[in-house]
Design an enzyme around this catalytic site. Sequence first.
Site, PDB file in Angstrom:
ATOM      1  CD  GLU A 183      -2.976  -1.406   2.392  1.00 51.01           C
ATOM      2  OE1 GLU A 183      -2.797  -0.722   3.340  1.00 51.01           O
ATOM      3  OE2 GLU A 183      -3.878  -1.900   2.139  1.00 51.01           O
ATOM      4  CD  GLU A 252      -5.124  -5.561   2.714  1.00 47.72           C
ATOM      5  OE1 GLU A 252      -5.793  -4.733   2.994  1.00 47.72           O
ATOM      6  OE2 GLU A 252      -4.092  -5.764   2.793  1.00 47.72           O
TER       7      GLU A 252
END
Length: 628
Positions: A183, A252
């Site tokens: 991320e 995710e």
Amino acid sequence: MNLCFILCLVSTSLTFTLVYGGVGSNVSYDGRSLIIDGQRKLLISASIHYPRSVPAMWPALIQTAKEGGIDVIETYVFWNGHELSPGNYYFGGRFDLVQFAKVVQDAGMYLILRIGPFVAAEWNFGGVPVWLHYIPGTVFRTYNQPFMHHMEKFTTYIVNLMKKEKLFASQGGPIILSQIENEYGYYENYYKEDGKKYALWAAKMAVSQNTSVPWIMCQQWDAPDPVIDTCNSFYCDQFTPTSPKRPKMWTENWPGWFKTFGGRDPHRPVEDVAFSVARFFQKGGSLNNYYMYHGGTNFGRTAGGPFITTSYDYDAPIDEYGLPRLPKWGHLKELHKAIKLCEHVLLYGKSVNISLGPSVEADIYTDSSGACAAFISNVDDKNDKKVVFRNASYHLPAWSVSILPDCKNVVFNTAKVSSPTNIVAMIPEHLQQSDKGQKTLKWDVFKENPGIWGKADFVKNGFVDHINTTKDTTDYLWHTTSILIDANEEFLKKGSKPALLIESKGHTLHAFVNQKYQGTGTGNGSHSAFTFKNPISLRAGKNEIAILSLTVGLQTAGPFYDFIGAGVTSVKIIGLNNRTIDLSSNAWAYKIGVLGEHLSIYQGEGMNSVKWTSTSEPPKGQALTWLL
Ligand SMILES: *[C@@H]1O[C@H](CO)[C@@H](O)[C@H](O)[C@H]1NC(C)=O
Ligand SMILES: *[C@@H]1O[C@H](CO)[C@@H](O)[C@H](O)[C@H]1NC(C)=O
Ligand SMILES: *[C@@H]1O[C@H](CO)[C@@H](O)[C@H](O)[C@H]1NC(C)=O
Ligand SMILES: *[C@@H]1O[C@H](CO)[C@@H](O)[C@H](O)[C@H]1NC(C)=O
Ligand SMILES: *[C@@H]1O[C@H](CO)[C@@H](O)[C@H](O)[C@H]1NC(C)=O
Ligand SMILES: *[C@@H]1O[C@H](CO)[C@@H](O)[C@H](O)[C@H]1NC(C)=O
Ligand SMILES: *[C@@H]1O[C@H](CO)[C@@H](O)[C@H](O)[C@H]1NC(C)=O
């Protein structure tokens, strides 16, 4: 292992005897999906983090995932659980990554290894070892020599361990993808040019590891080829990889959320989770991973923070205890079956989308063999819709997707839950001693004295940063000082009380005056800094002030999160003959940790190092009390 699986293995090894001279799968990708041994694959994946359960639970957790229609297990690798000090590695117990990978392999499933090695993950310090912060000049996740050196060294260590154990798919193992960084795209711009340079370096470093399976970088919108950018969010149907050569993958999908102290139990309805998954495959997705599928438990001091709870249940399809959560687990299982019925035409067919009215859209996949599959979605979250598709009429509940594997019959609608429901109730139990001779449960109690135990570690005028002082070897840091109170102070005659005013960067503190508990101050999930203000009892003459500052899990992410400190920054006493005593530059004596930790009174021989008092009723609301 069933017959089909044995046959699959045989055919795999036959094909790749030619290519690799041994067993092993060729994992590659194109703009549609991952390609394993020449076949495009539609994959349903599940995050299960090995240190968030115990090894004895792993086979059953993975089997329950498989029964739920899962093909792939996804896990992070937890650097600070593995490299305890520079070059000192640990892979035992809950951190036995090789064993975990083998359990996945034995179940005939694939594995996505998110090496990071920065992971966030609501894990202490985002998974980066605290010792690295104290190697001079280190700045995490930047183009910084000490950070890059240690990150590359750990990544290489993990890759080599996986190679040695033949765990990459190319070697016949379960690992089909590995992830570098995590991320980073959220923060890259905070780090400016340095951030872009670092991200590019990380991608190149990963590729140079020659794992022969693809690398991913999630939430990294400019991941350089051949690294694949993937999506993390509540919805990823709108996500498009930056290159048309890369498949659309969702690393995710959040079926719930983590919990913080004082926060509610998070909940995401399964209808919405199913909607998000069906929309993703409707719009060309090829791999969906649930983060988390089993959340589990943050054992010991592994929870990040501040204020993330030890439970990491996540409202996941498998609950913290390893039981399928119904209807979530069951409804998603039905969804997976419905999607798999469409796999071939979704991955090899051509698609068109047509509007069937306001908020209603059909994506139709067809191939030359005449196969046809359709996903019809109603993105109106309030109103049901009635639509006509290919001369037949369909009812679509609000915010739902219908799946028609033959373009005629609806086999599944995301809003229509037919799975049974279970409700797990937590029932208070009166604990009974197993020894039949004794009727009531016996508790052993040990109460610590407030303030410095033994010799002070150091004395200093003013305050230190809490984390820089404990280096996270403990949550606790004692601060003590004393003040003289003049017998002529008005408050002594009037019986009123001055107040103690403390400013702290976080996370929590307990205040004591003359060995008596005066109160607790605390930040919360979004604000770790806080002000503590409480009336206190002072007497004429010398008074001892003792403050126990606490950390409740270290920061897990954010730009320069490694430099966010904690602890007391100012202490004052107000309400003394209308004046304020500022104790901030007093001489403070410091002690790292509490006595019970130092003596390990909670285990083994350490238990004998203090005198315990037996009681049948444990004392309530007592600070600094150990109960056994
Ligand atoms: C692996 O598969 C890809 C795509 O099917 C192919 O281009 C590549 O040559 C294969 N690699 C090996 C080593 O067989
Ligand atoms: C990866 O392969 C390249 C080219 O064959 C080689 O130069 C490099 O040393 C290899 N790296 C590792 C870590 O094995
Ligand atoms: C619908 O199809 C058109 C034409 O193929 C395409 O340009 C458009 O992006 C599609 N819309 C969605 C929401 O997928
Ligand atoms: C729908 O009905 C029309 C008229 O009856 C017919 O021409 C058409 O082929 C039908 N379409 C489908 C997909 O069945
Ligand atoms: C957290 O602390 C801040 C600042 O002290 C306060 O404004 C906020 O209401 C608190 N939030 C919760 C949920 O307690
Ligand atoms: C903690 O120490 C590091 C290096 O030792 C220093 O760079 C940093 O500023 C300190 N942090 C705080 C919050 O004082
Ligand atoms: C303290 O302040 C209050 C209100 O301003 C005043 O009434 C009182 O006399 C003051 N006391 C002393 C000791 O100065």
